[in-house]
Scaffold this active site. Structure first.
Site, PDB file in Angstrom:
ATOM      1  N   LYS A 107       0.866  -1.193   0.000  1.00 23.39           N
ATOM      2  CA  LYS A 107       0.000   0.000   0.000  1.00 23.39           C
ATOM      3  C   LYS A 107       0.888   1.223   0.000  1.00 23.39           C
ATOM      4  O   LYS A 107       2.003   1.194   0.538  1.00 23.39           O
ATOM      5  CB  LYS A 107      -0.888   0.004   1.240  1.00 23.39           C
ATOM      6  CG  LYS A 107      -2.075   0.955   1.167  1.00 23.39           C
ATOM      7  CD  LYS A 107      -3.108   0.519   0.132  1.00 23.39           C
ATOM      8  CE  LYS A 107      -4.454   0.266   0.669  1.00 23.39           C
ATOM      9  NZ  LYS A 107      -5.400  -0.441  -0.091  1.00 23.39           N
ATOM     10  N   GLY A 219     -20.419   6.257   3.019  1.00 24.35           N
ATOM     11  CA  GLY A 219     -19.490   6.611   1.945  1.00 24.35           C
ATOM     12  C   GLY A 219     -20.224   6.629   0.621  1.00 24.35           C
ATOM     13  O   GLY A 219     -21.160   5.834   0.409  1.00 24.35           O
ATOM     14  N   GLY A 221     -18.169   7.014  -2.336  1.00 29.58           N
ATOM     15  CA  GLY A 221     -17.075   6.937  -3.305  1.00 29.58           C
ATOM     16  C   GLY A 221     -17.317   5.756  -4.236  1.00 29.58           C
ATOM     17  O   GLY A 221     -18.414   5.180  -4.277  1.00 29.58           O
ATOM     18  N   ASN A 222     -16.275   5.381  -4.940  1.00 29.46           N
ATOM     19  CA  ASN A 222     -16.389   4.342  -5.965  1.00 29.46           C
ATOM     20  C   ASN A 222     -16.998   3.037  -5.433  1.00 29.46           C
ATOM     21  O   ASN A 222     -17.868   2.435  -6.078  1.00 29.46           O
ATOM     22  CB  ASN A 222     -14.993   4.100  -6.567  1.00 29.46           C
ATOM     23  CG  ASN A 222     -14.941   2.871  -7.429  1.00 29.46           C
ATOM     24  OD1 ASN A 222     -14.559   1.792  -6.974  1.00 29.46           O
ATOM     25  ND2 ASN A 222     -15.345   3.000  -8.657  1.00 29.46           N
TER      26      ASN A 222
HETATM   27  N1  GLU Z   1      -7.199  -0.137  -3.271  1.00 30.78           N
HETATM   28  C1  GLU Z   1      -8.000  -1.288  -3.504  1.00 30.78           C
HETATM   29  C2  GLU Z   1      -8.062  -2.157  -2.268  1.00 30.78           C
HETATM   30  O1  GLU Z   1      -7.885  -1.715  -1.149  1.00 30.78           O
HETATM   31  C3  GLU Z   1      -7.567  -2.027  -4.741  1.00 30.78           C
HETATM   32  C4  GLU Z   1      -6.164  -2.538  -4.716  1.00 30.78           C
HETATM   33  C5  GLU Z   1      -5.685  -3.068  -6.048  1.00 30.78           C
HETATM   34  O2  GLU Z   1      -6.457  -3.137  -6.977  1.00 30.78           O
HETATM   35  O3  GLU Z   1      -4.510  -3.407  -6.103  1.00 30.78           O
HETATM   36  O4  GLU Z   1      -8.365  -3.312  -2.341  1.00 30.78           O
END
Ligand code: GLU
Length: 428
Positions: A107, A219, A221-222
């Site tokens: 991350k 939320g 969001g997406n």
């Molecule tokens: N940010 C998204 C998650 O927390 C997607 C991560 C990704 O696609 O690598 O799962």
């Protein structure tokens, strides 16, 4: 854990330690998996639009690459901390393992607030972020993706800068890219739809007709948008959604008991997912306090905003009618709230299972980029549904068989898979 001292990494470690104990994991494997393999902290100096220079702080944590390249998003958030990034990278490891895709967990983040940055400044941050980390990430090492307040455009800037540095085309280096630029059809919908695939399966197991259910979301969001969309397509009635208002610096709940309409709401929402209050009132929504989403008399709650939202303070106000919680966000529920949810017998679909649709589709995106051949949306959704449904049932079967909490069952499956990879590689 009081909410003031909330530390997501401590929470992630606490969750890990409890399961490591249950699994009787050896000491070295525990030491290996309770901290990230490696992490990077760096400066991102930017020339702002007014000609002045500002330095932003960037991070990347690679929690584990035992099962494949680290994988996970990049968040832009004014309150980003290294401990948040560490926790999120750890949850990514469990997420890719629970859906059994050949990736690890990572991350990244930048402490910044895109609300106050022009697109040019955001582009400079994206390019500056990857310049600092390009040697340590890549399609076979660590693959970023969108997360809170980042989107396909950000991913494309990051990819472009990476390709310029490396002197190659590397579309498999990053996922969540725009369509036609190496993006996959269905990636936008994938996380929210994935949440609903697991909700659909849970309701089937509980013998409840989804058409007879109501739900409240946190939320807009997406993740939440597409969870509401598919839930409504399945015939469920979404009645409330809580959403952040950046002008007032607090959240509000938008409720319409006759049902909320995601497409209609999208028409009055900016690109940060903030709904225009005055326009919402005009089309029949009530505006309630930010925490009202959790108090609603509904069957299903979907926290799909940030971590630490269902906690010792908010969880007692969950309505007795609630039967199911599906976590669209990462880390929305604290261990104290988990205890209360367990006591109440509410069925929990934990974050790294419920919201794994995003990374699963990211994996499909990488596969398509690598073979340079792209699938139809139907193919993507069919494969996504298949993966999510199998993962859901593996966790729920274990939870039923051992009579344990769903989060614990999901952790057991993931931690066992990652520990086994470490053992097979001869690391510990
Ligand atoms: N940010 C998204 C998650 O927390 C997607 C991560 C990704 O696609 O690598 O799962």
């Amino acid at each position: 854990m009081s909410t003031e001292s909330f530390n997501p990494f401590k929470m992630a470690q606490q969750q890990f330690d409890a399961i490591a104990e249950k699994l009787n994991l050896d000491e070295a494997t525990r030491d290996l998996l309770r901290n990230p393999d490696r992490e990077y902290h760096f400066n991102i100096p930017i020339r702002m639009d007014d000609g002045k220079y500002r330095v932003f702080r960037g991070y990347r944590s690679q929690h584990s690459d035992a099962r494949g390249p680290a994988k996970g998003g990049i968040r832009f958030h004014p309150h980003e901390t290294i401990d948040t990034v560490r926790a999120l990278s750890m949850w990514m490891t469990w997420k890719t393992a629970v859906v059994d895709i050949p990736l690890g967990g990572g991350k990244g983040g930048v402490i910044c607030d895109p609300h106050n940055l022009s697109l040019r400044e955001q582009e400079a941050i994206c390019r500056g972020w990857v310049r600092q980390i390009a040697r340590n990430i890549g399609p076979n090492q660590d693959v970023p993706a969108p997360d809170v307040m980042t989107n396909g455009q950000h991913m494309l800037w990051i990819m472009d800068e990476y390709e310029r540095i490396m002197g190659v085309k590397a579309p498999g280096f990053i996922t969540g890219k725009p369509l036609g630029m190496g993006g996959s059809l269905g990636r936008t919908e994938a996380t929210g739809y994935g949440v609903m695939f697991t909700v659909r399966e849970a309701l089937k197991e509980m013998g409840i007709d989804i058409k007879a259910t109501t739900a409240s979301f946190q939320g807009f969001g997406n993740v939440s948008q597409y969870a509401i969309d598919l839930y409504t397509q399945y015939g469920g009635k979404a009645v409330a959604v809580a959403c952040w208002d950046n002008k007032e610096k607090k959240a509000f709940t938008f409720r319409r008991l006759s049902g909320i309409d995601m497409h209609e709401l999208l028409g009055i929402t900016d690109h940060f997912g903030e709904i225009d209050q005055a326009k919402a009132v005009e089309i029949g929504y009530e505006i309630l306090p930010g925490n009202a989403w959790i108090e609603q008399e509904v069957d299903i709650l979907v926290p799909a905003a940030l971590e630490n939202q269902v906690n010792a303070i908010t969880a007692p106000s969950i309505h007795p009618k609630v039967k199911l919680i599906a976590e669209g966000a990462n880390g929305p529920t604290t261990p104290e709230a988990d205890n209360l949810i367990k006591e109440r017998g509410i069925w929990m679909i934990p974050d790294f299972l419920a919201n794994a649709g995003g990374v699963t589709c990211s994996y499909f995106e990488q596969v398509q980029c690598n073979m340079n051949y792209f699938w139809t949306k139907e193919e993507v959704f069919e494969k996504l549904d298949h993966k999510m449904t199998i993962a859901y049932h593996a966790v729920s079967d274990l939870a039923h068989k051992k009579n344990i909490y769903m989060r614990d069952a999901a952790y057991m499956i993931s931690i066992s898979r990652v520990a086994e990879a470490c053992h097979l590689r001869g690391w510990v």
